[in-house]
Scaffold this motif. Structure first.
Motif, PDB file in Angstrom:
ATOM      1  N   TRP A 179       5.104  56.269  19.704  1.00  0.00           N
ATOM      2  CA  TRP A 179       6.442  55.881  19.305  1.00  0.00           C
ATOM      3  C   TRP A 179       6.578  54.212  19.646  1.00  0.00           C
ATOM      4  O   TRP A 179       7.655  53.818  19.189  1.00  0.00           O
ATOM      5  CB  TRP A 179       7.342  56.544  20.258  1.00  0.00           C
ATOM      6  CG  TRP A 179       7.600  58.119  19.645  1.00  0.00           C
ATOM      7  CD1 TRP A 179       7.265  59.109  20.045  1.00  0.00           C
ATOM      8  CD2 TRP A 179       8.166  58.568  18.383  1.00  0.00           C
ATOM      9  NE1 TRP A 179       7.345  60.283  19.273  1.00  0.00           N
ATOM     10  CE2 TRP A 179       7.916  59.812  18.361  1.00  0.00           C
ATOM     11  CE3 TRP A 179       8.446  57.741  17.284  1.00  0.00           C
ATOM     12  CZ2 TRP A 179       8.182  60.581  16.994  1.00  0.00           C
ATOM     13  CZ3 TRP A 179       8.905  58.441  15.983  1.00  0.00           C
ATOM     14  CH2 TRP A 179       8.794  59.665  16.006  1.00  0.00           C
ATOM     15  N   THR A 180       5.695  53.431  20.027  1.00  0.00           N
ATOM     16  CA  THR A 180       5.769  52.271  20.209  1.00  0.00           C
ATOM     17  C   THR A 180       5.209  51.772  18.778  1.00  0.00           C
ATOM     18  O   THR A 180       5.479  50.410  18.782  1.00  0.00           O
ATOM     19  CB  THR A 180       5.191  51.388  21.287  1.00  0.00           C
ATOM     20  OG1 THR A 180       3.993  52.059  21.225  1.00  0.00           O
ATOM     21  CG2 THR A 180       5.932  52.012  22.684  1.00  0.00           C
ATOM     22  N   LEU A 181       4.797  52.395  17.933  1.00  0.00           N
ATOM     23  CA  LEU A 181       4.195  51.704  16.618  1.00  0.00           C
ATOM     24  C   LEU A 181       5.520  51.606  15.779  1.00  0.00           C
ATOM     25  O   LEU A 181       6.147  52.584  15.418  1.00  0.00           O
ATOM     26  CB  LEU A 181       3.250  52.799  16.048  1.00  0.00           C
ATOM     27  CG  LEU A 181       1.986  52.971  16.983  1.00  0.00           C
ATOM     28  CD1 LEU A 181       0.721  53.850  16.557  1.00  0.00           C
ATOM     29  CD2 LEU A 181       1.358  51.591  17.365  1.00  0.00           C
ATOM     30  N   PRO A 182       5.255  50.510  14.698  1.00  0.00           N
ATOM     31  CA  PRO A 182       6.396  50.421  13.774  1.00  0.00           C
ATOM     32  C   PRO A 182       6.405  51.550  12.938  1.00  0.00           C
ATOM     33  O   PRO A 182       7.464  51.923  12.515  1.00  0.00           O
ATOM     34  CB  PRO A 182       5.933  48.846  13.185  1.00  0.00           C
ATOM     35  CG  PRO A 182       4.916  48.365  14.048  1.00  0.00           C
ATOM     36  CD  PRO A 182       4.436  49.673  14.864  1.00  0.00           C
ATOM     37  N   ARG A 183       5.283  51.857  12.506  1.00  0.00           N
ATOM     38  CA  ARG A 183       5.091  52.866  11.345  1.00  0.00           C
ATOM     39  C   ARG A 183       5.739  54.313  11.803  1.00  0.00           C
ATOM     40  O   ARG A 183       6.518  54.939  10.888  1.00  0.00           O
ATOM     41  CB  ARG A 183       3.620  53.220  11.309  1.00  0.00           C
ATOM     42  CG  ARG A 183       3.375  54.224  10.254  1.00  0.00           C
ATOM     43  CD  ARG A 183       3.987  54.097   8.761  1.00  0.00           C
ATOM     44  NE  ARG A 183       4.211  55.157   8.082  1.00  0.00           N
ATOM     45  CZ  ARG A 183       3.010  55.526   7.131  1.00  0.00           C
ATOM     46  NH1 ARG A 183       2.050  54.794   6.958  1.00  0.00           N
ATOM     47  NH2 ARG A 183       3.344  56.649   6.376  1.00  0.00           N
ATOM     48  N   SER A 184       5.758  54.706  13.183  1.00  0.00           N
ATOM     49  CA  SER A 184       6.482  55.870  13.539  1.00  0.00           C
ATOM     50  C   SER A 184       7.822  55.675  13.506  1.00  0.00           C
ATOM     51  O   SER A 184       8.597  56.731  13.188  1.00  0.00           O
ATOM     52  CB  SER A 184       5.979  56.340  14.867  1.00  0.00           C
ATOM     53  OG  SER A 184       5.211  55.515  15.590  1.00  0.00           O
ATOM     54  N   MET A 185       8.463  54.525  13.967  1.00  0.00           N
ATOM     55  CA  MET A 185       9.835  54.455  13.652  1.00  0.00           C
ATOM     56  C   MET A 185      10.035  54.610  12.325  1.00  0.00           C
ATOM     57  O   MET A 185      11.479  55.387  11.928  1.00  0.00           O
ATOM     58  CB  MET A 185      10.400  53.060  13.980  1.00  0.00           C
ATOM     59  CG  MET A 185      10.283  53.004  15.761  1.00  0.00           C
ATOM     60  SD  MET A 185      11.635  51.878  16.329  1.00  0.00           S
ATOM     61  CE  MET A 185      10.775  50.367  15.957  1.00  0.00           C
ATOM     62  N   ASP A 186       9.641  53.822  11.460  1.00  0.00           N
ATOM     63  CA  ASP A 186       9.996  53.915  10.032  1.00  0.00           C
ATOM     64  C   ASP A 186      10.018  55.428   9.286  1.00  0.00           C
ATOM     65  O   ASP A 186      10.944  55.754   8.693  1.00  0.00           O
ATOM     66  CB  ASP A 186       8.947  53.188   9.207  1.00  0.00           C
ATOM     67  CG  ASP A 186       9.432  51.926   8.724  1.00  0.00           C
ATOM     68  OD1 ASP A 186      10.732  51.507   8.704  1.00  0.00           O
ATOM     69  OD2 ASP A 186       8.598  51.152   7.799  1.00  0.00           O
ATOM     70  N   ASP A 187       9.180  56.114   9.785  1.00  0.00           N
ATOM     71  CA  ASP A 187       8.803  57.435   9.451  1.00  0.00           C
ATOM     72  C   ASP A 187       9.860  58.164  10.014  1.00  0.00           C
ATOM     73  O   ASP A 187      10.705  59.102   9.138  1.00  0.00           O
ATOM     74  CB  ASP A 187       7.565  58.128   9.837  1.00  0.00           C
ATOM     75  CG  ASP A 187       6.274  57.712   8.964  1.00  0.00           C
ATOM     76  OD1 ASP A 187       6.703  56.953   8.058  1.00  0.00           O
ATOM     77  OD2 ASP A 187       5.137  57.879   9.315  1.00  0.00           O
TER      78      ASP A 187
END
Ligand code: HEM
Ligand SMILES: [Cu+2]
Lengths: 185, 559
Positions: free
Chosen positions: A78-86
Motif C-alpha cells: 500500500w505504499t506503492l503509488p499504483r495501489s493507491m490509484d487503483d
C-alpha cells in the motif's frame, strides 16, 4: 469484546463514503492517516479473535515471524503509488484496501508484536526506516506525476511525510540504543 | 550506591537546613531581574494605554512603536523567562537535593547569555532601528543586532533547559525506578517543550540575520511566520504550564489539602507537551497561502489542547471542594467560605485560575475561522492576551512570589506584606477587568491593535471608540499602581523582611492513590510522539509554502 466494538466502529466510520472521500482527497491524509487508522482498527479488533482462537494463532504464528511478514507485505504494497490509484478507481480494490489493512495487517501486527524478540523488533524498525527513506526520496524526487489522481505537489508533500516519519524512527532508535534503561529504572 | 546514600543524605540536609545558599542566589538573581523588567515593562504599557486614549503624546525619540516593541519583548519574553527559571530552579534544588555544581554553571552561563541578548535587542529598538514588534514578522526588517540579540537570548534559554535535564537525569540515576517528584516533573515537561519550541524560531532567526545584513536579498514570508508561531504559541503555553504547576502542586498545600490524582496530573503534562506546538497555526487563521482543509485540521489540533486545559479546571475545583468539605464546609457553595481568602498566596492563584475561564472561552472563539475574521488584529486580541498572560500567568507568578521570594531569601512573609499583597491582587484584578474588558469591547467595534492614537480625521466610528479607550487608560493606571506595589513587595521580601524559615509548599499526593504507572517517566518516547505530531501538522503547509513559493520579499523599514 469492547476493543472489538471500538475497532469495528472506527473501521465503519472510516469507510463511510463522505469521510473516506474527504480523506482520500489529500494524498498524504490518504496514506498517512486513513491507512494507519484502518490498521489500527484491525489491531483493536484482533483481540477478540486472539482470545477465542489462541491455538490457531499459536500454531501458525508461534514466533511471530509469519505474522509480521504478512504485515510487511501488505503495508509495503500500500505504499506503492499504483495501489493507491487503483483503490481510487476500482471499487473492488477500495474494498480490498479496507479488508487487507485491517485483517491482514492490523491482526497479524497485534498477534506478532509480543511474540517477536527484541532483535525482530529492531529489524522491523530498521526495515521501515529504510523503506520510508527510500519511498520518501522516490516521492520527492520523481520528476513526473506518479499517481493519476494526485498532483506533483501532493506527491512531494507525501515524500516529506515519509522522510520526517523516518527521522522520528531514527531518533527513537538512537534514543533506545544510547540510553541505558537499567541505569534509571 | 555510595552516591545514592550521599544523595539522600543531602536531600534530608536541605530539607532540614532549608534552602541551599548557592542555589538561592541563582533564583534570587533571576527573580530580581524579572521584577525589574516588569516595572519597566509596566510603565511602557501605561504609556501605550495613555497614548491610545489621547492623553499622552509620546516624544519623537521614543515613539509608540518603539514602546510597543519593547513592552511586548519585555513582558512576553523577558519577565516570564527570568521568573520561570528562578521558580523552576528553586523547586529543582529543593526537591532533588540541591543543584549539581555543573548545573549551576549552566544556569549562570545562561544568565549571562540572556542578559547580553536582552541588551543587544534593546539597543536597536532605542535607536529606532527595530520597531518590528515582538513578532518581528518579515518583511519588516530590523537591525541585525536585534536578531543576534534574540539568538543569545534563545541560547540562554536552551542552556537552562539542558541544565534542568542534567539535574533530573542525575536524580533518576541515583533513585532508580522512582518517579521524579511532581514539581520536578512539571519542570521537566516545561523544559522539554521550551527546548523543542525554540528550534523553529532559531531556524527563522538564523535565516533573518543574513537577510537583514543584506547578504541574502529576499525572504519567504509565510515560512517565517509559520516558524515564528510554532514557537510563539508554544511559549505562551509554556508560561501557562508554569502557572498550572503552581495550581496543581502549590495551591492544595496552601489550603491544607492534598494534590489531585498523581497519574492524571502527569498525563495532563504529557498531553500538553505532545499537542502544543501544532497549535501555532491558530495564529495564522487569516493568513493567505494555507488551504481551507489544512486550516480545518488545525482547528481540531487547537481544540485538542483545550481538553487537557479543561481537565485542569475541573481538577482544581475538585481539590478545593474536597479540602473545604473536610474542614467542615457545607452546602452547594457554602464550602467556598472555608477558603483562605485573606492569604495572598492563595487568593492570587485562585483569581489566576478563575480568569482562565473567560480567557479560555475567548480563545476557543478565536480559533474559529468565522469569528476570528471579526476580531483578528483588533484590540480584542490584546484584551485576550492580557487576560491569559496578564492575569492567568502574571497573577500566578505574583502569587508564587509571596512565598518563593521569602523562601530563597531566608525571610518570612509578614502580615503587612500579606495585606499589601491582597490589596495588590485586587487592584490588579480590577485594573485588568477595566483594561481587558474595554479592549475586548472596542475590538468588536473594529479598533485596530498596534496603532498609535488617531481619530482617522475625526471619523464617527473612530470617535465612538474613545470612551472605551478612556476605560482602558483607567485600567492601565490601576495596573501601574499594582506593578509598583508588587515590585515593592518583592524588594521588601528579598532584602528587608524579618529573617526566618519559609517553607517551599509542595502538597502530598492524595491518600490511598493507586500507584502511578512507570510509562509516565518515558520522556524519550513522548518526545518522539510529539515530533511525529509536529511532522503531521507542518509537513503539508511547509511543503506548499516552499515548493509553490511566490518570489521572496525584500526587507522594508516602514517606520
Ligand atoms: C501595567 C500593566 C500593563 C498595561 C498598562 C499594558 C498595556 C498594553 C497596551 C495598551 C498594549 C497594546 C496596544 C496596541 O496593540 O496598540 C499592550 C500590548 C501588549 N502587552 Fe501589555 N500591558 C500591561 C501588562 C502586560 C503584561 C503583564 C503582559 C504579559 C505578561 C503584557 C503583554 C503584552 C503583549 C505581549 C502585548 C503585545 C505587543 C504587540 O502587539 O506587539 N502586558 N499592553
Ligand atoms: Cu496560541
Amino acid at each position: 469484546m469492547q476493543q472489538f466494538i471500538y475497532g469495528l466502529l472506527l473501521l465503519i466510520a472510516l469507510a463511510i463514503p463522505p469521510i473516506a472521500h474527504f480523506m482520500e482527497s489529500v494524498m498524504i491524509i490518504h496514506m498517512h492517516m486513513q491507512m494507519p487508522m484502518v490498521v489500527f482498527a484491525g489491531f483493536l479488533m484482533a483481540r477478540l479473535f486472539m482470545d477465542r482462537f489462541p491455538r490457531f494463532f499459536d500454531k501458525w504464528n508461534g514466533n511471530g515471524v509469519p505474522g509480521i511478514l504478512l504485515f510487511v507485505i501488505i503495508v509495503g504494497f500500500w505504499t506503492l503509488p499504483r495501489s493507491m490509484d487503483d483503490a481510487l478507481t476500482e471499487q473492488s480494490v477500495e474494498v480490498f484496501k479496507f479488508v487487507s489493512l485491517s485483517l491482514l495487517a492490523g491482526f497479524p501486527l497485534r498477534d506478532s508484536w509480543k511474540r517477536l524478540n527484541s532483535l525482530g523488533k529492531n529489524i522491523l524498525f530498521i526495515f521501515f526506516t529504510i523503506l520510508f527513506l527510500v519511498v520518501g526520496w522516490l516521492y520527492i524526487d520523481a520528476p513526473v506525476q506518479l499517481c493519476n489522481n494526485y498532483l506533483v505537489i501532493e506527491q512531494i508533500t507525501l515524500g516529506w511525510g515519509f522522510l520526517t516519519t523516518a527521522i522520528c524512527i531514527v531518533i527513537y532508535l538512537i534514543y533506545i540504543t544510547f540510553t541505558d534503561r537499567t541505569k534509571y529504572e | 550506591m555510595e552516591t545514592a546514600i550521599n544523595q539522600t543524605f543531602k536531600t534530608k540536609a536541605t530539607k532540614l537546613l532549608g534552602v541551599n545558599k548557592e542555589d538561592a542566589k541563582i533564583s534570587k538573581t533571576y527573580l530580581f531581574v524579572s521584577f525589574v523588567i516588569l516595572l519597566v515593562g509596566g510603565f511602557l504599557g501605561l504609556a501605550q494605554g495613555l497614548n491610545r486614549a489621547g492623553l499622552l503624546e509620546l516624544p519623537s525619540w521614543l515613539n509608540y512603536y518603539q514602546v510597543l516593541t519593547m513592552h511586548g519583548v519585555f513582558m512576553l519574553l523577558a519577565f516570564t523567562t527570568f521568573f520561570t527559571f528562578g521558580y523552576l530552579y528553586a523547586g529543582l534544588s529543593h526537591e532533588l537535593g540541591g543543584l549539581l555544581p555543573k548545573v549551576r554553571k549552566f544556569v549562570w552561563t545562561a544568565f549571562a547569555s540572556k542578559i547580553i541578548g536582552a541588551v543587544l535587542v534593546v539597543i536597536p529598538i532605542l535607536m529606532n532601528e527595530a520597531s518590528v514588534m515582538y513578532t518581528f514578522y518579515p518583511p519588516l526588517k530590523a537591525h541585525p543586532m536585534f536578531y543576534i540579540g534574540l539568538v543569545f537570548f534563545a541560547v540562554g534559554m536552551w542552556l537552562c533547559n539542558v541544565g534542568a535535564f542534567i539535574q533530573v537525569a542525575n536524580w533518576r540515576k541515583n533513585n532508580k525506578g522512582k518517579h521524579v517528584p511532581i514539581f520536578s516533573y512539571f519542570a521537566t515537561g516545561i523544559n522539554v517543550l521550551m527546548f523543542f519550541a525554540l528550534i523553529p524560531v532559531a531556524i527563522e532567526v538564523l535565516y533573518l540575520i543574513p537577510w537583514s545584513l543584506g547578504w541574502v536579498k529576499t525572504v519567504n514570508v509565510m515560512v517565517s511566520r509559520t516558524l515564528f508561531w510554532a514557537f510563539g504559541h508554544t511559549l505562551v503555553n509554556i508560561w501557562y504550564l508554569t502557572a498550572t504547576s503552581a495550581w496543581y502542586v502549590i495551591a492544595p498545600k496552601l489550603i491544607g489539602g492534598r494534590r489531585w490524582s498523581d497519574t492524571l496530573t502527569r498525563v495532563v503534562i504529557i498531553a500538553l507537551v505532545i499537542m502544543n506546538i501544532t497549535g501555532g497555526f491558530h495564529h495564522q487563521i487569516i493568513d493567505p497561502g494555507i488551504s481551507l482543509p489544512v486550516k480545518m485540521m488545525h482547528v481540531f489540533m487547537s481544540l485538542a489542547i483545550g481538553f487537557p486545559s479543561l481537565m485542569t479546571a475541573w481538577a482544581m475545583f475538585a481539590v478545593f471542594e474536597k479540602t473545604a468539605r473536610k474542614q467542615g464546609g457545607k452546602g452547594l457553595i457554602g464550602w467556598y467560605k472555608k477558603m483562605p481568602w485573606g492569604d495572598v498566596r492563595f487568593l492570587a492563584l485562585f483569581i489566576s485560575m478563575a480568569s482562565f475561564a473567560p480567557a479560555g472561552a475567548g480563545g476557543i472563539a478565536q480559533t474559529t475561522n468565522q469569528l476570528d475574521t471579526v476580531v483578528h488584529n483588533t484590540m480584542w486580541i490584546v484584551g485576550h492576551f492580557h487576560l491569559t498572560l496578564g492575569v492567568t500567568v502574571a497573577l500566578a507568578f505574583f502569587g508564587i512570589s509571596y512565598w518563593l521570594v521569602p523562601y530563597i531569601s531566608g525571610r518570612v512573609l509578614t502580615p503587612q506584606i500579606n495585606k499589601l499583597g491582597v490589596i495588590q491582587t485586587w487592584i490588579w484584578t480590577i485594573g485588568m477587568i477595566f483594561m481587558s474588558g474595554a479592549m475586548h469591547t472596542v475590538g468588536l467595534f473594529g479598533s485596530p491593535r498596534r496603532t498609535s492614537f488617531t481619530t482617522y480625521g475625526d471619523h464617527a466610528t473612530a470617535l465612538g471608540w474613545n470612551p472605551y479607550m478612556m476605560a482602558m487608560a483607567v485600567g492601565g493606571t490601576l495596573l501601574i499602581i499594582g506593578v509598583i506595589l508588587q515590585v515593592y513587595a518583592v524588594i521588601n521580601m528579598m532584602f528587608f523582611a524579618p529573617r526566618g524559615e519559609t517553607e517551599f509548599p509542595i502538597a502530598e499526593a492524595e491518600e490511598n492513590a493507586s500507584p502511578t504507572p512507570y510509562w509516565t517517566e518515558r520522556w524519550g518516547l513522548w518526545i518522539v510522539v510529539m515530533l511525529l505530531v509536529v511532522a503531521m501538522a507542518y509537513v503539508v503547509p511547509l511543503t506548499e509554502f516552499i515548493v509553490n513559493a511566490p518570489p521572496g520579499s525584500p526587507g522594508f523599514k516602514t517606520w
